[in-house]
Design an enzyme around this catalytic site. Structure first.
Site, mmCIF file in Angstrom:
data_model
loop_
_atom_site.group_PDB
_atom_site.id
_atom_site.type_symbol
_atom_site.label_atom_id
_atom_site.label_comp_id
_atom_site.label_asym_id
_atom_site.label_seq_id
_atom_site.Cartn_x
_atom_site.Cartn_y
_atom_site.Cartn_z
ATOM 1 N N GLY A 1 0.889 -1.384 -0.550
ATOM 2 C CA GLY A 1 0.263 0.117 -0.306
ATOM 3 C C GLY A 1 0.567 1.423 -0.294
ATOM 4 O O GLY A 1 0.998 1.820 1.019
ATOM 5 N N ALA A 2 2.139 1.358 -1.180
ATOM 6 C CA ALA A 2 2.808 2.138 -0.972
ATOM 7 C C ALA A 2 2.460 3.493 -1.241
ATOM 8 O O ALA A 2 3.281 4.417 -1.247
ATOM 9 C CB ALA A 2 4.008 1.823 -0.887
ATOM 10 N N ASN A 3 1.270 3.585 -2.735
ATOM 11 C CA ASN A 3 1.390 4.482 -3.410
ATOM 12 C C ASN A 3 0.678 5.728 -3.063
ATOM 13 O O ASN A 3 0.264 6.389 -3.031
ATOM 14 C CB ASN A 3 0.470 3.901 -4.343
ATOM 15 C CG ASN A 3 -0.944 3.582 -3.869
ATOM 16 O OD1 ASN A 3 -1.109 2.161 -3.369
ATOM 17 N ND2 ASN A 3 -2.486 4.204 -4.319
ATOM 18 N N GLY B 1 -1.242 7.814 1.460
ATOM 19 C CA GLY B 1 -0.954 7.733 2.836
ATOM 20 C C GLY B 1 0.117 7.734 3.510
ATOM 21 O O GLY B 1 1.230 7.565 3.521
ATOM 22 N N GLY C 1 1.568 4.951 3.910
ATOM 23 C CA GLY C 1 2.654 3.882 2.679
ATOM 24 C C GLY C 1 3.792 4.907 2.367
ATOM 25 O O GLY C 1 4.657 4.785 2.136
ATOM 26 N N SER D 1 -4.055 -1.058 14.536
ATOM 27 C CA SER D 1 -4.768 0.908 14.802
ATOM 28 C C SER D 1 -5.110 0.413 16.128
ATOM 29 O O SER D 1 -5.558 -0.757 16.696
ATOM 30 C CB SER D 1 -5.906 -0.193 13.526
ATOM 31 O OG SER D 1 -6.653 1.188 14.214
ATOM 32 N N TYR E 1 -13.782 -4.469 11.033
ATOM 33 C CA TYR E 1 -12.436 -3.696 11.251
ATOM 34 C C TYR E 1 -11.613 -3.985 12.251
ATOM 35 O O TYR E 1 -10.217 -4.175 12.287
ATOM 36 C CB TYR E 1 -12.633 -2.304 10.781
ATOM 37 C CG TYR E 1 -11.334 -1.270 11.215
ATOM 38 C CD1 TYR E 1 -10.573 -1.568 9.353
ATOM 39 C CD2 TYR E 1 -10.762 -0.231 11.906
ATOM 40 C CE1 TYR E 1 -8.920 -0.479 9.597
ATOM 41 C CE2 TYR E 1 -9.802 0.965 11.450
ATOM 42 C CZ TYR E 1 -8.889 -0.113 10.862
ATOM 43 O OH TYR E 1 -7.870 0.561 11.021
#
Length: 322
Positions: free
Chosen positions: A24-26, A28, A30, A154, A179
């Site tokens: 998820g590096a693209n 936020g 990440g 979280s 979640y």
């Protein structure tokens, strides 16, 4: 718990030449973590569901960080075949695996394999990815020493319970409970991995959990957008602007967990400010449920069965008599 005394990304050690995977590096957290790793010389693999968005993020970082060593690989954590393809296509050393990507508070949907999406993406996808890359981590540790697996949880894991009778929310589904369950699963996984490493005598691979507090990212809007509620999406945007810390600040616990020299296996790192929602990183205690070893062991077994991924620990690590 001991504090990190105002630690920031400026204090990250030079990790020139080391390889880090960030899921998820693209965007936020990440994205901010990737940028920080690039600044201290790491080769970063941006593991992203959308290659186009990943390449756009990499290009932006490369414009800012001279000499950034970045590459983008497709990884859809909602598809175990994609996870396997990513792992099969990875070659070389792996010094840190940052299990960062996630989804939050979505209306019920299912992954390719029929898992409830939040449980499937946040926990099962990362469980499988870590297992499939486990030999790479061990091989790197044999020559480079300290290698880390950092799993992003979280603070809402504290509300979570693992409902083994309805893991996929087929009978009763609440998006926030689902979640919280997935985030509790993240912490249970990080701790159980640490225990199994220790029981197997593997002391050069470290498993750590962390959480970002309340950080402003796109994650908060995606649930309302998927629900089709413009009002809720707008309220989330306002809440981010008023109450949240920046994504760069929110990424600090992950960066600390991945690089700080005083991190030990089984640590839980989060921001040490107001209500643990903001501030610089420190070691903390997670929820009482997260330390339940029987739940963690059962979740591990269920996760192996659901994903078909095993880690190849010794018999002692599974609690069986050698």
């Amino acid at each position: 718990m001991p504090r990190s005394q105002g630690w920031t990304a400026v204090e990250m050690p030079d990790i020139d030449g080391q390889t880090v995977i960030v899921t998820g590096a693209n965007s936020g957290l990440g994205y901010e973590a990737t940028r920080a790793f690039a600044r201290v010389g790491a080769r970063v693999i941006l593991a992203c569901r959308s290659v186009d968005r990943g390449e756009a993020a990499a290009a932006e970082i490369e414009r800012e960080v001279a000499g950034a060593d970045l590459s983008v690989r497709e990884l859809d954590l909602a598809s175990l075949s994609s996870v396997r393809a990513f792992a099969d296509g990875f070659d070389g050393d792996l010094h840190a695996l940052c299990n960062n990507a996630g989804v939050m508070a979505l209306p019920r949907s299912e992954t390719t394999e029929g898992f409830e999406t939040q449980f499937g993406v946040n926990h099962l996808g990362h469980f499988a990815l870590t297992g499939l890359l486990f030999d790479r981590l061990r091989e790197t540790a044999a020559t480079a020493g300290d290698v880390r697996v950092v799993t992003h949880a979280s603070g809402l894991h504290e509300r979570g319970e693992i409902d083994f009778d309805d893991l996929q929310g087929e009978r009763d589904y609440d998006r926030w409970e689902a979640y919280a369950q997935s985030k509790l699963a993240n912490v249970l996984f990080a701790y159980e991995l640490d225990r199994r490493l220790g029981d197997s005598g593997i002391d050069d691979v470290t498993s750590v959990a962390c959480h970002p507090g309340y950080a402003a990212t796109n994650l908060q809007r995606r649930g309302p957008e998927a629900e089709g509620s413009r009002l809720k999406a707008a309220l989330m945007t306002v809440a981010n602007a008023v109450f949240a810390q920046s994504a760069a600040r929110g990424a600090l616990p992950l960066l600390y967990a991945a690089t700080a020299p005083d991190v030990d296996g089984g640590d839980y790192v989060g921001p040490g400010g107001l209500l643990n929602m903001r501030g610089t990183p420190e070691k903390q205690r997670s929820s009482e449920r997260s330390y339940d070893r029987r739940t963690a062991a059962r979740l591990w077994d269920v996760s192996e069965n659901l994903t078909g991924v095993t880690y190849g620990f010794t018999e002692k690590a599974t609690g069986e008599t050698p």
